[in-house]
Write a protein that holds these residues in place. Sequence first.
Motif, mmCIF file in Angstrom:
data_model
loop_
_atom_site.group_PDB
_atom_site.id
_atom_site.type_symbol
_atom_site.label_atom_id
_atom_site.label_comp_id
_atom_site.label_asym_id
_atom_site.label_seq_id
_atom_site.Cartn_x
_atom_site.Cartn_y
_atom_site.Cartn_z
ATOM 1 N N GLY A 162 -12.290 -1.048 4.087
ATOM 2 C CA GLY A 162 -12.170 -0.924 2.497
ATOM 3 C C GLY A 162 -11.279 -1.955 2.220
ATOM 4 O O GLY A 162 -11.097 -2.374 0.880
ATOM 5 N N HIS A 163 -10.260 -2.698 3.032
ATOM 6 C CA HIS A 163 -9.287 -3.453 2.585
ATOM 7 C C HIS A 163 -9.574 -4.764 3.151
ATOM 8 O O HIS A 163 -8.743 -5.784 3.156
ATOM 9 C CB HIS A 163 -8.187 -3.081 2.966
ATOM 10 N N MET A 164 -11.169 -5.243 3.491
ATOM 11 C CA MET A 164 -11.265 -6.555 3.552
ATOM 12 C C MET A 164 -11.441 -7.056 2.486
ATOM 13 O O MET A 164 -12.098 -6.506 1.402
ATOM 14 C CB MET A 164 -12.693 -6.655 4.612
ATOM 15 N N LEU A 172 -6.857 -5.885 -8.224
ATOM 16 C CA LEU A 172 -5.524 -5.617 -7.560
ATOM 17 C C LEU A 172 -5.957 -4.206 -6.840
ATOM 18 O O LEU A 172 -6.465 -3.064 -7.472
ATOM 19 C CB LEU A 172 -4.328 -5.338 -8.515
ATOM 20 N N CYS A 173 -5.531 -3.982 -5.622
ATOM 21 C CA CYS A 173 -5.591 -2.720 -4.651
ATOM 22 C C CYS A 173 -4.563 -2.078 -4.695
ATOM 23 O O CYS A 173 -3.379 -2.690 -4.738
ATOM 24 C CB CYS A 173 -6.247 -3.139 -3.441
ATOM 25 N N GLY A 174 -4.555 -0.676 -4.380
ATOM 26 C CA GLY A 174 -3.472 0.019 -3.924
ATOM 27 C C GLY A 174 -2.608 -0.314 -2.947
ATOM 28 O O GLY A 174 -1.497 -0.159 -2.701
ATOM 29 N N CYS A 175 -3.300 -1.168 -1.892
ATOM 30 C CA CYS A 175 -2.463 -1.685 -0.605
ATOM 31 C C CYS A 175 -1.758 -2.900 -0.968
ATOM 32 O O CYS A 175 -0.894 -3.268 0.060
ATOM 33 C CB CYS A 175 -3.679 -1.924 0.268
ATOM 34 N N GLY A 176 -2.000 -3.348 -2.374
ATOM 35 C CA GLY A 176 -1.102 -4.551 -2.467
ATOM 36 C C GLY A 176 -1.663 -5.874 -2.735
ATOM 37 O O GLY A 176 -1.474 -6.910 -3.432
ATOM 38 N N GLY A 179 -8.533 -8.141 -4.614
ATOM 39 C CA GLY A 179 -10.148 -8.537 -3.997
ATOM 40 C C GLY A 179 -10.433 -7.547 -2.944
ATOM 41 O O GLY A 179 -11.444 -7.982 -2.249
ATOM 42 N N CYS A 180 -9.837 -6.381 -2.640
ATOM 43 C CA CYS A 180 -10.438 -5.841 -1.598
ATOM 44 C C CYS A 180 -11.608 -5.107 -1.742
ATOM 45 O O CYS A 180 -12.010 -4.652 -2.926
ATOM 46 C CB CYS A 180 -9.531 -4.560 -1.268
ATOM 47 N N TRP A 181 -12.617 -4.869 -0.628
ATOM 48 C CA TRP A 181 -13.811 -4.425 -0.940
ATOM 49 C C TRP A 181 -14.017 -3.016 -1.567
ATOM 50 O O TRP A 181 -14.769 -2.891 -2.486
ATOM 51 C CB TRP A 181 -14.490 -4.113 0.554
HETATM 52 ZN ZN LIG Z 1 -6.611 -2.975 -0.445
#
Ligand SMILES: [Zn+2]
Length: 316
Positions: A162-164, A172-176, A179-181
């Motif tokens: 999910g974070h590729m 913006l993704c929750g991981c920081g 553009g994460c999948w």
């Molecule tokens: Zn992510």
Amino acid sequence: MYYIGIDVGGTNLVAGLVDEKGHILDKVSHPVDKNMTAEELCAELARLAQKVCEMGAMEYSQIEAVGVGLPGLVDNETGVVIRTPNMAFENTPFRELFQQVWDIPVFLGNDANCAAIGEYWAGAAKGCDPAVVVTLGTGIGGGLVAGGKLFTGYANSGMEVGHMIIKPNGVLCGCGNRGCWEQYGSATALIRLTQLEMERSKDSVLWELCEGDRFKVQGRTAFQGARLGDLAAKRVLATYLQGLSIGLINLINVLQPEIICLGGGISNAEDDLLLDPLRELVRQGSFDKSAPTRLEKASLGNDAGVVGAALLCNMV
Ligand SMILES: [Zn+2]
């Protein structure tokens, strides 16, 4: 040979008695008590495992192993649950606590990995190797079985598909990262895309489908709209499927799995709206068109987590 698999979810704990073919013989579920400490929860899970064993009229000694699938980061080598979202576990010595109630081999796995094992052992990916299972939910989870074993990287964080990153400077993704999948291919992403399109298309049937309340939009709303011929809904799906396909193409071009199974609520959409167009996009983007990867729906639904957890001991 019999195993017990436990699927630890945010709202429910499910324990299943499973045979070596991956069939569930008995199953019991219990709502999560959010006030429980990590210690209490471990003891509760051990008792739940014993309960399903008794329901199946088994002696404790007939059970080969117990496997537990949890969301988040787990370390099967040390038996520690490192962290889980919205749960009490934090560097919890899970195996030790479990074994204080029931002294039996205990295996730990991430829930997405357990789903992959379940589908590989008894579901749509049976007999396929390498096999990838992608779960489309709040985020995107992934699991890989290769050479008959689960692949988790050297420290348990491999296959965080999910974070590729599929779009530079993207959402913006929750991981920081940006553009994460999962910002393009998850159920959450589909809901966001639907809501955005509704703002631009005030006459769309999408508004009727959610009773005029954009907060009532669900993953299936765009599919329902497209089925009714709504152009705005079709635009939403085209954008969504494109984002979803990019991650799948990347997985195929890196891993060349024999099969990718799609799980999660989104995968229930009818083939002509989801799988068929997705297969075409994926075919176009695959490097080796002479040896295509099959794209299928996962077949075990919520049971994949229980079956996969139960059979973890054979996969690590
Ligand atoms: Zn992510």
